[in-house]
Motif scaffolding. Sequence first.
Motif, mmCIF file in Angstrom:
data_model
loop_
_atom_site.group_PDB
_atom_site.id
_atom_site.type_symbol
_atom_site.label_atom_id
_atom_site.label_comp_id
_atom_site.label_asym_id
_atom_site.label_seq_id
_atom_site.Cartn_x
_atom_site.Cartn_y
_atom_site.Cartn_z
ATOM 1 N N LYS A 1 -67.515 -33.517 -66.586
ATOM 2 C CA LYS A 1 -68.280 -33.295 -67.823
ATOM 3 C C LYS A 1 -67.819 -34.255 -68.929
ATOM 4 N N THR B 1 -59.492 -33.427 -61.043
ATOM 5 C CA THR B 1 -60.412 -34.572 -60.995
ATOM 6 C C THR B 1 -60.494 -35.269 -62.352
ATOM 7 N N VAL C 1 -54.116 -26.956 -68.142
ATOM 8 C CA VAL C 1 -54.054 -25.518 -67.897
ATOM 9 C C VAL C 1 -55.102 -25.127 -66.845
ATOM 10 N N PRO D 1 -56.667 -24.358 -56.755
ATOM 11 C CA PRO D 1 -56.788 -25.685 -57.372
ATOM 12 C C PRO D 1 -55.515 -26.127 -58.085
ATOM 13 N N ASP E 1 -53.363 -18.853 -68.012
ATOM 14 C CA ASP E 1 -54.694 -18.403 -68.408
ATOM 15 C C ASP E 1 -54.969 -18.909 -69.826
ATOM 16 N N ALA E 2 -56.032 -19.690 -69.967
ATOM 17 C CA ALA E 2 -56.334 -20.295 -71.267
ATOM 18 C C ALA E 2 -56.717 -19.260 -72.320
ATOM 19 N N ALA F 1 -65.792 -23.135 -67.831
ATOM 20 C CA ALA F 1 -66.929 -22.577 -67.099
ATOM 21 C C ALA F 1 -66.721 -21.099 -66.780
HETATM 22 N N1 SAM Z 1 -62.506 -29.700 -65.540
HETATM 23 C C1 SAM Z 1 -62.525 -29.782 -64.108
HETATM 24 C C2 SAM Z 1 -62.842 -31.214 -63.729
HETATM 25 O O1 SAM Z 1 -63.739 -31.804 -64.332
HETATM 26 O O2 SAM Z 1 -62.161 -31.751 -62.854
HETATM 27 C C3 SAM Z 1 -63.481 -28.794 -63.507
HETATM 28 C C4 SAM Z 1 -63.270 -27.444 -64.079
HETATM 29 S S1 SAM Z 1 -64.169 -26.137 -63.305
HETATM 30 C C5 SAM Z 1 -65.777 -26.367 -63.889
HETATM 31 C C6 SAM Z 1 -63.596 -24.806 -64.278
HETATM 32 C C7 SAM Z 1 -62.149 -24.452 -64.004
HETATM 33 O O3 SAM Z 1 -61.692 -23.635 -65.063
HETATM 34 C C8 SAM Z 1 -61.942 -23.657 -62.711
HETATM 35 O O4 SAM Z 1 -60.989 -24.300 -61.912
HETATM 36 C C9 SAM Z 1 -61.438 -22.309 -63.192
HETATM 37 O O5 SAM Z 1 -60.498 -21.728 -62.326
HETATM 38 C C10 SAM Z 1 -60.819 -22.687 -64.528
HETATM 39 N N2 SAM Z 1 -60.738 -21.568 -65.477
HETATM 40 C C11 SAM Z 1 -61.706 -20.676 -65.814
HETATM 41 N N3 SAM Z 1 -61.252 -19.805 -66.710
HETATM 42 C C12 SAM Z 1 -59.963 -20.148 -66.964
HETATM 43 C C13 SAM Z 1 -58.969 -19.610 -67.800
HETATM 44 N N4 SAM Z 1 -59.206 -18.546 -68.578
HETATM 45 N N5 SAM Z 1 -57.753 -20.207 -67.815
HETATM 46 C C14 SAM Z 1 -57.502 -21.291 -67.038
HETATM 47 N N6 SAM Z 1 -58.403 -21.830 -66.205
HETATM 48 C C15 SAM Z 1 -59.633 -21.271 -66.182
#
Ligand code: SAM
Length: 210
Positions: free
Chosen positions: A43, A71, A86, A92, A112-113, A135
């Motif tokens: 993104k 990534t 984070v 992953p 956890d964010a 996401a």
């Molecule tokens: N940003 C990544 C990339 O471009 O390589 C893809 C991210 S993927 C769309 C969303 C990620 O956010 C997932 O791996 C999910 O486990 C993580 N995620 C969702 N809620 C989260 C939270 N509260 N804390 C940490 N990670 C979180």
Amino acid sequence: MSLPDGVERRPFDGHDRLATRGEPVYGEPTDGPWRLWDAGRSKLGATLELGLDTGLVGGESVLYLGAASGTTVSHVADFCGPTYAVEFAPRPARDLVDVAAGRPNLVPLLKDARTPETYAHVVESDIDVVVQDVATRGQARVAVRNRQFLREGGHLLAAIKARSEDVTREPAAVFEDVLDELRGAYRIVETARLDRFHDDHLAVVARPRT
Ligand code: SAM
């Protein structure tokens, strides 16, 4: 719009595509020291590709929320300074740790964010840029909670996924609600739909309210 130092357009398959310099991570094509930064898989890459002014110049400190397997954050670490990544899902996060092994400026955090207090002792308090791609439901809340790390004059680059908030509503309506919630803590500078690369996603550039 100029690209950050360390990000260039390079010819791949006859097209000029974004690239950074670093060890390949996800099987992406390379050209000497350069590796393709695929906007279709990132993104933030799409945000740069679409010409938004991200404010990135290169060398910044970054807090990256939602790092997944690394990534995008691997590209960020190629051209930025200290990069705190984070991710709360263990699977992953394991890949992320491998990616970080070859990048001394990349710090993986299995956290956890939504609970920034659990990593506040590790992350610097004067971060230049928060990049968010979680996401998950409550994306605005995550950004608001992590505003505390941004230095004065720093900024947020968020990708908001409408379907993570509510699959039944029109994305435009979801985005308005998310932006309204963000406005409690941030001034929205620019937004753009990322649909050319990522369906029903909105890129947001915002600065913390002082
Ligand atoms: N940003 C990544 C990339 O471009 O390589 C893809 C991210 S993927 C769309 C969303 C990620 O956010 C997932 O791996 C999910 O486990 C993580 N995620 C969702 N809620 C989260 C939270 N509260 N804390 C940490 N990670 C979180």
